[in-house]
Design an enzyme around this catalytic site. Structure first.
Site, PDB file in Angstrom:
ATOM      1  N   HIS A  45       0.835  -1.209   0.000  1.00 54.73           N
ATOM      2  CA  HIS A  45       0.000   0.000   0.000  1.00 54.73           C
ATOM      3  C   HIS A  45       0.864   1.251   0.000  1.00 54.73           C
ATOM      4  O   HIS A  45       1.704   1.436   0.859  1.00 54.73           O
ATOM      5  CB  HIS A  45      -0.926   0.014   1.221  1.00 54.73           C
ATOM      6  CG  HIS A  45      -1.813   1.221   1.238  1.00 54.73           C
ATOM      7  ND1 HIS A  45      -3.030   1.249   0.599  1.00 54.73           N
ATOM      8  CD2 HIS A  45      -1.628   2.462   1.765  1.00 54.73           C
ATOM      9  CE1 HIS A  45      -3.577   2.441   0.744  1.00 54.73           C
ATOM     10  NE2 HIS A  45      -2.744   3.195   1.452  1.00 54.73           N
ATOM     11  N   GLY A  92      -7.862  13.907  -9.765  1.00 55.76           N
ATOM     12  CA  GLY A  92      -9.039  13.063  -9.957  1.00 55.76           C
ATOM     13  C   GLY A  92      -8.894  11.671  -9.376  1.00 55.76           C
ATOM     14  O   GLY A  92      -9.640  10.758  -9.733  1.00 55.76           O
ATOM     15  N   HIS A  99      -2.078   3.625  -8.345  1.00 51.64           N
ATOM     16  CA  HIS A  99      -2.461   2.743  -9.454  1.00 51.64           C
ATOM     17  C   HIS A  99      -2.293   3.451 -10.781  1.00 51.64           C
ATOM     18  O   HIS A  99      -2.299   4.686 -10.846  1.00 51.64           O
ATOM     19  CB  HIS A  99      -3.912   2.268  -9.300  1.00 51.64           C
ATOM     20  CG  HIS A  99      -4.912   3.367  -9.183  1.00 51.64           C
ATOM     21  ND1 HIS A  99      -5.154   4.020  -8.003  1.00 51.64           N
ATOM     22  CD2 HIS A  99      -5.715   3.957 -10.088  1.00 51.64           C
ATOM     23  CE1 HIS A  99      -6.077   4.946  -8.188  1.00 51.64           C
ATOM     24  NE2 HIS A  99      -6.425   4.948  -9.465  1.00 51.64           N
TER      25      HIS A  99
HETATM   26  P1  5GP Z   1      -8.933   6.760  -9.910  1.00 49.51           P
HETATM   27  O1  5GP Z   1     -10.146   7.582 -10.209  1.00 49.51           O
HETATM   28  O2  5GP Z   1      -8.618   6.719  -8.425  1.00 49.51           O
HETATM   29  O3  5GP Z   1      -7.728   7.104 -10.730  1.00 49.51           O
HETATM   30  O4  5GP Z   1      -9.286   5.297 -10.377  1.00 49.51           O
HETATM   31  C1  5GP Z   1      -9.931   4.360  -9.586  1.00 49.51           C
HETATM   32  C2  5GP Z   1     -10.518   3.338 -10.516  1.00 49.51           C
HETATM   33  O5  5GP Z   1     -10.832   2.196  -9.781  1.00 49.51           O
HETATM   34  C3  5GP Z   1     -11.806   3.810 -11.214  1.00 49.51           C
HETATM   35  O6  5GP Z   1     -11.615   3.769 -12.624  1.00 49.51           O
HETATM   36  C4  5GP Z   1     -12.857   2.815 -10.726  1.00 49.51           C
HETATM   37  O7  5GP Z   1     -13.773   2.455 -11.733  1.00 49.51           O
HETATM   38  C5  5GP Z   1     -12.018   1.640 -10.280  1.00 49.51           C
HETATM   39  N1  5GP Z   1     -12.600   0.880  -9.182  1.00 49.51           N
HETATM   40  C6  5GP Z   1     -13.098   1.386  -8.021  1.00 49.51           C
HETATM   41  N2  5GP Z   1     -13.538   0.389  -7.232  1.00 49.51           N
HETATM   42  C7  5GP Z   1     -13.318  -0.766  -7.913  1.00 49.51           C
HETATM   43  C8  5GP Z   1     -13.563  -2.146  -7.596  1.00 49.51           C
HETATM   44  O8  5GP Z   1     -14.077  -2.509  -6.538  1.00 49.51           O
HETATM   45  N3  5GP Z   1     -13.203  -3.050  -8.538  1.00 49.51           N
HETATM   46  C9  5GP Z   1     -12.623  -2.684  -9.728  1.00 49.51           C
HETATM   47  N4  5GP Z   1     -12.313  -3.667 -10.578  1.00 49.51           N
HETATM   48  N5  5GP Z   1     -12.372  -1.404 -10.037  1.00 49.51           N
HETATM   49  C10 5GP Z   1     -12.712  -0.455  -9.146  1.00 49.51           C
HETATM   50 ZN    ZN Z   2      -4.165  -0.148  -0.352  1.00 47.98          ZN
END
Ligand code: 5GP
Ligand code: ZN
Length: 111
Positions: A45, A92, A99
């Site tokens: 993490h 965002g 990630h």
């Molecule tokens: P961020 O907006 O933080 O850059 O991206 C987070 C991503 O994680 C989003 O595109 C969202 O759809 C994805 N995401 C959030 N929760 C889950 C989950 O429980 N499973 C999966 N496979 N994707 C997730």
């Molecule tokens: Zn984590």
């Protein structure tokens, strides 16, 4: 720890995995923004790019070694792809576990 991606890594939340090794997990985004939308996470993490250090940069290196492998395996390496890291509120970022989004299968014309 109350972290969605740590729970996915631990197998407590199901995901569609496309790649896994001892340092990296890649799985399909639950809300895809492209025909191919893979989320790639370090298995330890760290909240965001702001938390990358000399000690943990090896996880980022491992992720970038995996990105072209996944693109080749899923068949969109030749056509090309986009890799995105959202950092913090203005970036965002919605999940506070570092990630990278690997997006392919269509042409990206914005930005
Ligand atoms: P961020 O907006 O933080 O850059 O991206 C987070 C991503 O994680 C989003 O595109 C969202 O759809 C994805 N995401 C959030 N929760 C889950 C989950 O429980 N499973 C999966 N496979 N994707 C997730
Ligand atoms: Zn984590």
């Amino acid at each position: 720890m109350d972290c969605i991606f740590c729970k996915i890594i631990a197998g407590e939340i199901p995901s569609t995995k496309v790649y896994e090794d001892d340092m990296v997990l890649a799985f399909r985004d639950i809300n895809p923004a492209a025909p191919e939308h893979i989320v790639i996470v370090p298995k330890n993490h760290m909240e965001s790019a702001n938390d990358i250090t000399e000690e943990n940069i090896k996880y980022v290196t491992a992720i970038w070694q995996v990105i072209p492998k996944i693109a080749k395996e899923l068949g969109f390496a030749e056509n090309g792809y986009r890799v995105i890291n959202n950092c913090g509120e203005d970036g965002g970022q919605t999940v506070p576990h570092l990630h990278f989004h690997l997006l392919g299968g269509r042409k990206f014309t914005d930005f």
